[in-house]
Structure formats: structure tokens, C-alpha cells
Write an enzyme that holds these catalytic residues in place. Structure first.
Site, PDB file in Angstrom:
ATOM      1  N   SER A   1       0.850  -1.183   0.000  1.00 59.26           N
ATOM      2  CA  SER A   1       0.000   0.000   0.000  1.00 59.26           C
ATOM      3  C   SER A   1       0.887   1.235   0.000  1.00 59.26           C
ATOM      4  CB  SER A   1      -0.905   0.027   1.239  1.00 59.26           C
ATOM      5  OG  SER A   1      -1.572   1.273   1.364  1.00 59.26           O
TER       6      SER A   1
ATOM      7  N   TYR B   1      -1.976  -1.065  10.276  1.00 58.12           N
ATOM      8  CA  TYR B   1      -2.018  -1.376   8.852  1.00 58.12           C
ATOM      9  C   TYR B   1      -0.769  -0.856   8.148  1.00 58.12           C
ATOM     10  CZ  TYR B   1      -3.715  -1.313   4.006  1.00 58.12           C
ATOM     11  OH  TYR B   1      -3.855  -1.488   2.644  1.00 58.12           O
TER      12      TYR B   1
END
Length: 262
Positions: A153, A166
Site C-alpha cells: 500500500s 495497517y
């Protein structure tokens, strides 16, 4: 639909988390480029079965594996490899040649007050699963080579509030790929990451209008990402076009990360 150039003809790919939007985009692009695809899902069984029907005979659904459990990762890879071998009885290819570690979760939770159990749930799903699935896939691929692509990401380098667990997990995914590229390269296995930006999904603009507006203000290419954008990147990295690319993080964000921060 992106036109096919058969870049992945003869390949067999395992895609984890294929029931979600990005997983679906990856699976469709792999199939369009000629690969047979084993589609993992844990809970989104109906969506994954519908995807398999859309692809046709070159797809199989492998449901249920909890990728936070090492033994289930090994079982999943073994099932994909077995199916690939059976596929090879009917078509060219037939060996598991590609793994896309796509499965993950993205909860929003402030770091102050976060419990270790909350942290571990995200890290195990997004990072430990990548480690375990990769270990299992390497055992299958080490005799004939292959490619492994992790979905990371842009948050690996640009953390967002409420995403500490995350972002940390995705940053570790990028570093895992770089380390794995070194150690698995002698087996003919290339390991890379794809780092998507904001990928559109039904209802996103209504659920998060402020975030979508801020993204559009920042993006160089005036739109949100699409699942097939991520799929295209994964196809490239699994194809012969990327035969000398390993340990690389391919950012797919429409240019957001190129925006000045001052």
C-alpha cells in the site's frame, strides 16, 4: 475490459483474497492474459464463485483457509499446486508459477488505546500470511522458478491516522519482498510488491466523501484507481517483461506520492 496479449499463457496463479474488489481485478487480468487461476477466499465465497463462473474453466475456488494459520497457508498452496498439475494434463503449463498475496484487512482504529490483540490481528492477516504463503509457494516453485507479488500500500510510506497497525504491516510487507528477492533469487523466484493508492469501490464516494475529495485534489491522474490498475501491475511483474525485476515496489497511485509535501 483490457485487451489480452497472452502475457501469462501457460501459467498457473494462486490469488489470495480473490473475493474482494482488488482480488477480483487481479484475477480477471491474469485470466485475460492466459493464466489459469486458483482463487482463495475465506468468507466471500459467493462472490468468488461468481468470479470463477465469469472466468470459466480456467478458474477454481479454494475457500476457507485462514491465512493467519501457517498450516492452512501450506494446505492452500498445496491445493493450488495440485489443481495446477491437473490443469496441466489438459493444457500447456500446469505448474504453480505465480502467487499474489492479496488477502488483507484495513480496520480504522486510533493508536492510543489499541490493544496488542488488535495489533496482532492486523499484522497476522496482512504480514504473517504473506510470510507463510510465500514460504509454502517457494517449496513448490524452487525447482522451476516463479513469481511472488505482495499487495502492499502507499500507506507503507505515508501513514494515515487510525492506520498505524495497517501501515506498519504494509511497510514490513515491502521489506519482506526485498529480503525474499535476495534469498529466493537463486531458485529463479522473483519477489516484488505492488503498492496501490485509493482504489474505487461501489459506495466509496458516499461513505467517505471527504477522503475521496482530498484524494482527487492530490492525484496527478484525475481519477481514483480501479482494481484492474492493480491487476495490470501484477500481470506485468508476473510476466516475462519483468524478468530482471525483483525486490521492487511498484507504486500504483495515479501520482499522489509524487505530490510535494511542503
Amino acid at each position: 475490459m483490457t485487451s489480452s496479449t497472452a502475457l501469462l499463457a501457460g501459467q498457473v496463479a494462486l490469488i489470495t483474497g480473490a473475493g474482494g474488489g482488488i482480488g477480483r481485478g487481479i484475477a480477471l487480468r491474469f485470466a485475460e492474459e492466459g493464466a489459469a487461476v486458483a482463487l482463495h477466499c475465506r468468507t466471500a465465497v459467493a462472490a468468488t464463485q461468481a468470479l470463477a463462473r465469469e472466468i470459466g474453466e480456467r478458474a477454481v475456488v479454494l475457500p476457507g483457509a485462514d491465512l493467519t494459520v501457517e498450516e492452512e497457508c501450506r494446505r492452500l498452496v498445496a491445493e493450488a499446486a495440485e489443481w495446477g498439475a491437473r490443469w496441466g494434463d489438459r493444457r500447456d503449463g500446469g505448474r504453480l508459477t505465480a502467487l499474489v498475496n492479496n488477502a488483507g484487512v484495513q480496520p480504522v482504529q486510533p493508536l492510543p488505546g489499541m490493544a496488542a490483540a488488535d495489533w496482532r490481528a492486523v499484522v497476522d492477516t496482512n504480514l504473517t500470511s504473506v510470510f507463510a504463503c510465500t514460504q509454502a509457494a517457494v517449496e513448490v516453485m524452487r525447482e522451476h522458478g516463479g513469481t511472488i507479488t505482495h499487495i502492499a500500500s502507499v500507506e507503507a510510506g505515508m501513514p494515515a491516522p487510525g492506520h498505524a497497525h495497517y501501515s506498519a504491516a504494509k511497510a514490513a510487507v515491502v521489506m519482506h519482498a526485498r529480503a525474499a528477492a535476495q534469498e529466493y533469487g537463486p531458485f529463479g523466484i522473483r519477489v516484488n510488491t505492488v503498492s496501490p493508492g485509493l482504489i474505487d469501490r461501489p459506495g466509496l464516494a458516499e461513505a467517505w466523501p471527504e477522503g475521496v475529495r482530498r484524494w482527487r485534489d492530490a492525484v496527478a491522474v484525475d481519477r481514483l484507481g480501479r482494481p484492474e490498475d492493480v491487476g495490470d501491475a501484477c500481470v506485468f511483474l508476473a510476466s516475462p517483461l519483468a524478468s530482471w525485476i525483483t525486490g521492487h515496489d511498484l507504486v500504483v497511485d495515479g501520482g499522489v506520492s509524487a505530490r510535494p509535501t511542503w
